[in-house]
Design an enzyme around this catalytic site. Structure first.
Site, short mmCIF file in Angstrom:
data_model
loop_
_atom_site.label_atom_id
_atom_site.label_comp_id
_atom_site.label_asym_id
_atom_site.label_seq_id
_atom_site.Cartn_x
_atom_site.Cartn_y
_atom_site.Cartn_z
N SER A 27 -1.45 -7.11 -1.16
CA SER A 27 -0.40 -7.69 -2.18
C SER A 27 0.64 -8.43 -1.27
O SER A 27 1.11 -9.68 -1.59
CB SER A 27 0.38 -6.45 -2.89
OG SER A 27 1.54 -7.05 -3.52
N HIS A 108 8.31 -2.14 4.74
CA HIS A 108 8.88 -0.93 4.38
C HIS A 108 9.13 0.25 5.66
O HIS A 108 8.53 -0.02 6.63
CB HIS A 108 8.01 -0.30 3.30
CG HIS A 108 8.09 1.20 2.79
ND1 HIS A 108 9.54 1.47 2.50
CD2 HIS A 108 7.52 2.05 2.73
CE1 HIS A 108 9.55 2.79 1.99
NE2 HIS A 108 8.27 3.11 1.97
P1 NDP Z 1 -1.95 -3.24 -0.12
O1 NDP Z 1 -2.77 -2.27 -0.15
O2 NDP Z 1 -2.04 -4.42 -1.27
O3 NDP Z 1 -2.53 -4.34 1.26
C1 NDP Z 1 -3.04 -3.78 2.35
C2 NDP Z 1 -4.23 -4.48 3.05
O4 NDP Z 1 -4.41 -4.10 4.27
C3 NDP Z 1 -5.34 -4.59 2.22
O5 NDP Z 1 -5.81 -5.76 1.96
C4 NDP Z 1 -6.02 -3.84 2.90
O6 NDP Z 1 -7.51 -3.85 2.52
C5 NDP Z 1 -5.82 -4.08 4.28
N1 NDP Z 1 -6.33 -3.05 5.40
C6 NDP Z 1 -6.69 -1.86 5.25
N2 NDP Z 1 -7.11 -1.34 6.55
C7 NDP Z 1 -7.05 -2.46 7.53
C8 NDP Z 1 -7.29 -2.54 8.79
N3 NDP Z 1 -7.85 -1.27 9.41
N4 NDP Z 1 -6.95 -3.50 9.20
C9 NDP Z 1 -6.46 -4.70 8.72
N5 NDP Z 1 -6.31 -4.60 7.31
C10 NDP Z 1 -6.64 -3.62 6.71
O7 NDP Z 1 -0.60 -3.08 0.48
P2 NDP Z 1 0.94 -3.62 0.17
O8 NDP Z 1 1.00 -5.04 0.35
O9 NDP Z 1 1.39 -3.25 -1.18
O10 NDP Z 1 2.09 -2.86 1.05
C11 NDP Z 1 2.00 -3.46 2.59
C12 NDP Z 1 3.36 -3.11 3.01
O11 NDP Z 1 4.42 -3.56 2.10
C13 NDP Z 1 3.76 -1.38 2.94
O12 NDP Z 1 4.49 -1.06 3.87
C14 NDP Z 1 4.41 -1.72 1.52
O13 NDP Z 1 5.38 -0.40 1.42
C15 NDP Z 1 5.42 -2.58 1.65
N6 NDP Z 1 5.84 -3.27 0.26
C16 NDP Z 1 4.90 -3.45 -0.65
C17 NDP Z 1 5.51 -3.90 -1.95
C18 NDP Z 1 4.70 -4.06 -3.04
O14 NDP Z 1 5.24 -4.56 -4.22
N7 NDP Z 1 3.38 -4.23 -2.99
C19 NDP Z 1 6.97 -4.48 -1.92
C20 NDP Z 1 7.69 -4.50 -0.95
C21 NDP Z 1 7.18 -3.84 0.41
P3 NDP Z 1 -8.45 -2.91 1.61
O15 NDP Z 1 -7.70 -3.48 0.16
O16 NDP Z 1 -9.76 -3.68 1.66
O17 NDP Z 1 -8.39 -1.78 1.98
#
Ligand code: NDP
Ligand code: MG
Length: 338
Positions: A27, A108
Site C-alpha cells: 500500500s 509508523h
Molecule cells: P502492506 O502490507 O500493504 O505492504 C507490505 C509489502 O511488503 C507487501 O507488498 C509485502 O508483500 C511486502 N513484503 C512482505 N515480506 C517482504 C520481504 N521479506 N521483503 C520484501 N517485501 C516484503 O503494508 P502497508 O503499506 O500498509 O504498511 C507499510 C508501513 O506503512 C507499516 O509500517 C504501516 O504501519 C505504515 N503505514 C500504513 C498506512 C496504510 O494506510 N496502509 C498508513 C500510514 C503508515 P506481500 O503482500 O506479498 O506479503
C-alpha cells in the site's frame, strides 16, 4: 499547536546522490516509490522472490531486489513492510548492510518505540508517516497535491536527519499538504490508541451493541443492520468533509437533538475511564508485549477472534443486504480481500 512544514521548508537537495530503497511494494511502498521517482529521486524496490508485488514493481519499471541486496545498495532504507515482520527483516537482511550515514525511514513508529529494532548509533532513524492509504498518496501526488505527513526524528547521526526526512516528504508530495512534527512515541501511542479505543475497536463494538439491542428487542435484523451499522458511513463521510458541525447541520433537528442529549449517556464516565486504561496499557508497553507474544505463537487468539467476528449475525445480515446494492464492489476475504 504543532509545528508544520510546507514545500518551502523542504529541500530535495538532501536526497542528492542518495539511493533510496523502498522495502515492500505494498500500500505505502508502491506510492512512495512512484512519487519519489517522479520527483527525480533515485529509487529501487525490495520484495521477496515469488511475490506478486515483485512483478508489479518490475512492470512499473523499477529495479527490484531482495531486502538484503537493496539494503546493501541503498543510502536510505524505507521500511514500508508489514509492522509485524520488520524486526525479523531488519535482523536478517538490513543490520549487517548498514554503513555510516545511512538512514532508516519508517512510516509508523511501532518497532522503534517498542525497541524491536535497535539501530546502530551511526545511522539516522526518521519517520515520514502519510496520514492516508497508499493509493491516495499516489493519486493526490498525480493531481499535483499531497496527503499530509507526520515527521519525526529518533536518531540524528548525520546532523541532517530532519532535513533528509523533510526532503523525502517533499518527494512523496506530503509537504504540498503539510508535514506535522511529532515523535516516534507520540505517533505510535496515539495511533494505537485511536485504532483501539475509537476507530477499529470502539466504533465496531458500538455498532454491534446497537444492532444487538434492536435484534434482542424483537426488531428485524435487516432493519437493525441498516440503522446501526450500514448508515455509519453517511455520518462519517459528513464529519470527514466538514466536521461535526456539518454533520449535525445535515441530519434532521430530531437526530441532532437526540445525538447531543443521548450520546453522553452511551459513552459515559465509565467509558472514558476505560479509555484511560487502554492508553495506560499502550504507554507501559503492555499492549505491544501482548501483541508481539501473540504473533510469536502464531496468533491463536487473533485468529479465533477474527473467525468469531466474521461469524456474528451482523456480518451474515450485512452480506445478504449488500447483494441488494450492486454498486458496492464485492469485498470479502474470499473474493480476494484488499
Ligand atoms: P502492506 O502490507 O500493504 O505492504 C507490505 C509489502 O511488503 C507487501 O507488498 C509485502 O508483500 C511486502 N513484503 C512482505 N515480506 C517482504 C520481504 N521479506 N521483503 C520484501 N517485501 C516484503 O503494508 P502497508 O503499506 O500498509 O504498511 C507499510 C508501513 O506503512 C507499516 O509500517 C504501516 O504501519 C505504515 N503505514 C500504513 C498506512 C496504510 O494506510 N496502509 C498508513 C500510514 C503508515 P506481500 O503482500 O506479498 O506479503
Ligand atoms: Mg493509524
Amino acid at each position: 499547536m504543532a509545528k508544520i512544514y510546507y514545500d518551502k521548508d523542504c529541500d530535495l537537495k538532501y536526497l542528492n546522490g542518495k539511493k533510496v530503497a523502498v522495502l515492500g511494494y505494498g500500500s505505502q511502498g508502491h506510492a512512495h516509490s512512484q512519487n519519489l521517482r517522479d520527483s527525480g529521486v533515485d529509487v529501487i524496490v525490495a520484495e521477496y522472490p515469488g511475490s506478486a508485488a515483485w512483478k508489479k514493481a518490475e512492470q512499473a519499471g523499477f529495479k527490484v531486489f531482495t531486502a538484503d541486496e537493496a539494503a546493501k545498495q541503498a543510502d536510505i532504507i524505507v521500511m514500508t513492510l508489514p509492522d509485524t515482520i520488520q524486526a525479523k527483516i531488519y535482523e536478517n537482511s538490513i543490520k549487517n548492510n548498514l554503513k555510516k550515514g545511512d538512514v532508516l525511514l519508517f512510516a509508523h513508529g511501532f518497532n522503534i518505540r517498542y525497541n524491536q529494532i535497535i539501530a546502530p548509533d551511526f545511522v539516522d532513524v526518521v519517520m515520514i508517516a502519510p496520514k492516508g492509504p497508499g493509493h491516495l498518496v499516489r493519486s493526490e501526488y498525480l493531481e499535483g497535491r499531497g496527503v499530509p505527513n507526520l515527521v519525526a526524528v529518533a536518531q540524528d547521526a548525520s546532523g541532517n536527519a530532519k532535513n533528509i526526512a523533510l526532503a523525502y516528504a517533499k518527494g512523496i508530495g506530503g509537504s504540498r499538504a503539510g508535514v506535522i512534527e511529532t515523535t516516534f512515541k507520540e505517533e505510535t501511542e496515539t495511533d494505537l490508541f485511536g485504532e483501539q479505543a475509537v476507530l477499529c475497536g470502539g466504533v465496531t463494538e458500538l455498532m454491534k451493541a446497537g444492532f444487538d439491542t434492536l435484534v434482542e428487542a424483537g426488531y428485524q435484523p435487516e432493519i437493525a443492520y441498516f440503522e446501526c451499522i450500514h448508515e455509519m458511513k453517511l455520518i462519517v463521510d459528513l464529519i470527514y468533509e466538514g466536521g461535526m458541525e456539518w454533520m449535525f447541520y445535515s441530519v434532521s433537528d430530531t437526530a441532532e437533538y437526540g445525538g447531543y442529549t443521548v450520546g453522553p449517556k452511551i459513552i459515559t464516565e465509565e467509558s472514558r475511564k476505560a479509555m484511560k486504561e487502554v492508553l495506560k496499557r499502550i504507554q507501559t508497553g503492555e499492549f505491544a508485549s501482548e501483541w508481539l507474544l501473540e504473533t510469536q505463537v502464531n496468533q491463536p487468539k487473533f485468529k479465533s477472534l477474527r473467525t468469531l467476528s466474521k461469524e456474528a449475525l451482523n456480518e451474515k445480515i450485512g452480506n445478504e443486504l449488500r447483494k441488494m446494492m450492486p454498486w458496492l464492489k464485492k469485498r470479502t476475504t474470499e473474493t480476494g480481500g484488499k
